[in-house]
Motif scaffolding. Structure first.
Motif: not given
Length: 721
Positions: A219-224, A244-248, A250-254
């Motif tokens: 999902x992250x790479x698709x959104x990027x 940056x929000x997406x990375x954050x 993604x990191x939190x969910x991971x």
């Protein structure tokens, strides 16, 4: 989105590259299916065949993803596409789903293989599903990465090269992580490695955190990709903010998914599912205990690695280490000084000054069950848990085994079991002891083991045994059922109510013998403190060739209690041994006991077992460790210890086998390796040719229509003139 999906699918299925991918997939799948499944009679299709066919995805996915956006840029149709009455997200989702369908169709078609395998043998469905889940999720991640790369350039060749480069980094993570000096960084990289997750799932180790992590990545790479496409509309500031929000996020969910992960044991043999004994013993240890895995960390088997991790989760006192014993001489001299050759994947369990070396060669025991078949049992959990219990135990008790009369010695599995349960085996030559200054059985003797003596005992030795019993001694006796020459020793046992019946027992009830041999006994288990663990764990015991014990009731105040018995249809064969299965006139009907406890309050205890084959490792493996459990419970009872010893039944491995019919085997090989791949190519060629012919016909019809329109206009002009 549906319009885009339909358009993309049409483009894929009118392109020969799609059918080349399918042909390559089924060629690899068929080759490994024939080699690893048909060739070795295995049913582990997911691990041996499907996981290898995933190579086709790695090779072809970049060729599919390169045109998703890069080709649109190159053909300058990007603006036209994204100004159509479909949202940008809809366009990207349509392209993504179309490519996903194309990539996953052969996985769906491959279901025919396990259906065929299931008709021929035993197959673990959960193990198979782990492999399919791994393939689908990793495929989605690779697809989203490839789509992102395609959005960054208009050069399709560069898009392919970049995608291959990213894939290479992803799957080389296993190597890269081993050059990281920091332990916590290694664990982080190892946990986040897509390759490690894929390999673990294929091996039957499915973690909820891994599943969520792969979904988050896709999902992250698709959104990027969507952000890159929307870059001009968003502007640099909004683009960076959302990235940056997406990375954050993604990191939190991971972090949350990895921190709350649950492991699902999908291995075919449930290798990661611990017994209640393991959970109890390991959870209750109070000393720091180190488990050293001997071998390169990069080469650790995924199942063993997860198994050790599960031990560490049971108690924070358990610490896992990986040791290269070739380079660590200090470790070798401390723990392996007496080990001549160290097998890779062996382990050392240590706590304070006590340690145990677990040889990898002993993890699996194999017995031959028939002319062409074998049975293998993994004993690792039993050995590892027993070792943890041993190094955390206090001073050990001594079990003396008598020698000097041709007695047998315990097989490895039985002696190791006693040692791991804090019993120290000591040799005792009774005649030499009687001739020494201390002419008695040692006071430190917790129990005395007499295992199948071949020659009779002397009067002095018999008197020493009687004195030992009168003083509260504990004796476990196993006899050779074919030896009829122990007159004095047999008379000694009769004094405690243990009288032997002449001849060999033959069982008349089919459920009470094995291998279609009526004198290979699987006796009935009688309820007693010694047999409680057998009953609780639903274990059987094999005594094989045995003598009968007559029921004499009380003798000299000793009470006899049967532990293992035959059925009422058994008889003692005393003559006409050429017809073993037939009861003769001289044969004596039962039932009989083959293991009996004789005990007297404030005096001694003796257990008589009328079989020496009982202590054979292969026989024990054939009853899943039931013989060892009985022996351990018997020793605990004699020693006055609570029956909390560690004897965990092994787990049968390698039983995922199939008997493929020889009559159709060659046909199956030809179909899977030759016909299916060729069929994909032939269908592809026909579809492409048909599609191109259709295009030509449409062009010809258009030209014809234009020509007719021109002629019609010309005719009308002539008419006007």
């Amino acid at each position: 989105m549906y319009t885009i999906l339909k358009k993309e699918l049409k483009g894929y299925y009118t392109s020969l590259s799609t059918y080349v991918y399918y042909a390559m997939f089924f060629l690899i799948l068929g080759a490994y299916f024939v080699k690893s499944c048909l060739g070795s009679y295995s049913t582990e299709f997911g691990y041996y065949a499907l996981s290898k066919a995933f190579a086709a995805v790695l090779l072809m996915a970049p060729l599919f993803t390169m045109h998703l956006l890069a080709q649109e840029k190159k053909n300058r149709t990007e603006q036209l596409l994204f100004t159509a009455p479909v949202s940008t997200m809809g366009v990207l989702l349509g392209k993504f789903l179309a490519t996903a369908i194309v990539l996953l169709v052969p996985f769906v078609l491959s279901v025919g293989y396990p259906i065929y395998i299931a008709q021929c043998g035993k197959m673990s469905v959960t193990f198979l599903l782990g492999a399919y889940l791994a393939a689908i999720l990793v495929c989605m991640v690779l697809l989203s990465v490839g789509m992102l790369v395609s959005s960054l350039t208009s050069n399709m060749v560069l898009a392919v090269i970049l995608a291959y480069g990213v894939y290479l980094v992803v799957f080389l993570g296993k190597i890269i992580e081993n050059f990281v000096p920091s332990e916590w960084l290694y664990h982080m990289l190892h946990s986040l490695s897509v390759y490690n997750i894929y390999y673990a799932m294929v091996s039957g180790i499915v973690r909820s955190g891994d599943v969520l992590y792969l979904c988050i990545l896709a999902i992250f790479f698709f959104v990027v990709t969507w952000l890159v496409v929307e870059y001009k509309r968003l502007g640099l500031g909004q683009f960076l903010l959302r990235l940056v929000m997406g990375i954050a996020v993604c990191a939190c969910l991971t972090g949350i998914s990895m921190g709350t992960t649950k492991v699902y044991d999908c291995t075919a043999e449930h290798l990661l599912t611990f017994s209640k004994d393991t959970k109890s013993v390991v959870s209750n240890i109070g000393k720091d205990t180190d488990i050293y895995y001997l071998g390169e960390r990069s080469r650790v088997n995924a199942t063993y690695q997860e198994l050790l991790a599960q031990y560490a989760k049971l108690n924070d006192k358990i610490h896992i280490h990986y040791k290269n014993v070739q380079s660590d001489q200090e470790f070798r001299s401390k723990y392996l000084a007496n080990v001549s050759s160290v097998s890779e994947t062996s382990m050392v369990v240590a706590s304070d000054d006590k340690y145990v070396y677990l040889n990898a060669d002993d993890y699996v025991s194999t017995i031959q069950t028939s002319t062409y078949s074998y049975k293998s049992t993994l004993e690792l959990e039993n050995q590892l848990t027993s070792a943890i219990h041993y190094v955390n135990s206090e001073d050990s008790q001594k079990v003396y085994y008598v020698t000097g009369h041709g007695e047998s010695t315990l097989d490895t599995a039985f002696s190791n079991m006693l040692r791991m349960n804090n019993y120290e085996l000591k040799e005792l030559n009774l005649q030499e002891k009687l001739n020494s200054v201390e002419a008695t059985i040692p006071e430190a003797c917790t129990a005395l083991l007499i295992d199948a003596p071949q020659t009779d005992y002397s009067e002095d030795e018999i008197d020493a045994l009687k004195e030992y019993m009168n003083d509260g001694g504990r004796i476990f006796v196993a006899i050779d059922p074919l030896n009829e020459d122990l007159t004095r020793f047999d008379a000694f046992m009769e004094e405690y109510g243990l009288q032997l019946q002449t001849g060999v027992l033959v069982e008349g009830t089919e459920n009470n013998y094995v291998y279609d041999t009526a004198y290979y006994l699987m006796p009935e288990i009688q309820s007693h403190a010694i047999t409680k663990r057998l009953e609780d764990d639903h274990l059987s015991v094999l005594t094989m060739t045995s003598k009968g014990i007559k029921k004499n009731g009380n003798a000299n105040g000793y009470t006899c209690t049967d532990l293992l018995t035959t059925s009422a249809k058994a008889f003692a064969k005393v003559s006409d041994f050429d017809n073993l299965n037939t009861k003769g006139e001289d044969d004596v009907s039962g039932s009989y006991s083959v293991a009996t406890l004789s005990e007297k309050e404030n005096a001694g205890k003796m257990i008589l077992l009328t079989s020496d084959i009982f202590f054979n490792d292969e026989v024990d493996a054939d009853c899943a460790g039931g013989n060892r459990q009985f022996f351990l419970s018997a020793v605990n009872y004699l020693a006055g210890n609570e029956d909390t010893g560690i004897m965990i039944p092994g787990k049968e491995v390698g039983d995922q086998v199939a008997l493929y019919p020889n009559t159709s085997l060659n046909l199956v090989k030809v179909i899977t390796i030759v016909i299916l791949p060729l069929l994909m190519l032939v269908v592809g060629v026909l579809v492409v040719i048909g599609y191109r012919k259709n295009i030509v016909l449409k062009l010809q019809n258009k030209r014809k229509q234009k020509h007719e329109e021109k002629e019609s206009i010309s005719s009308d002009e002539n008419t006007l003139d």
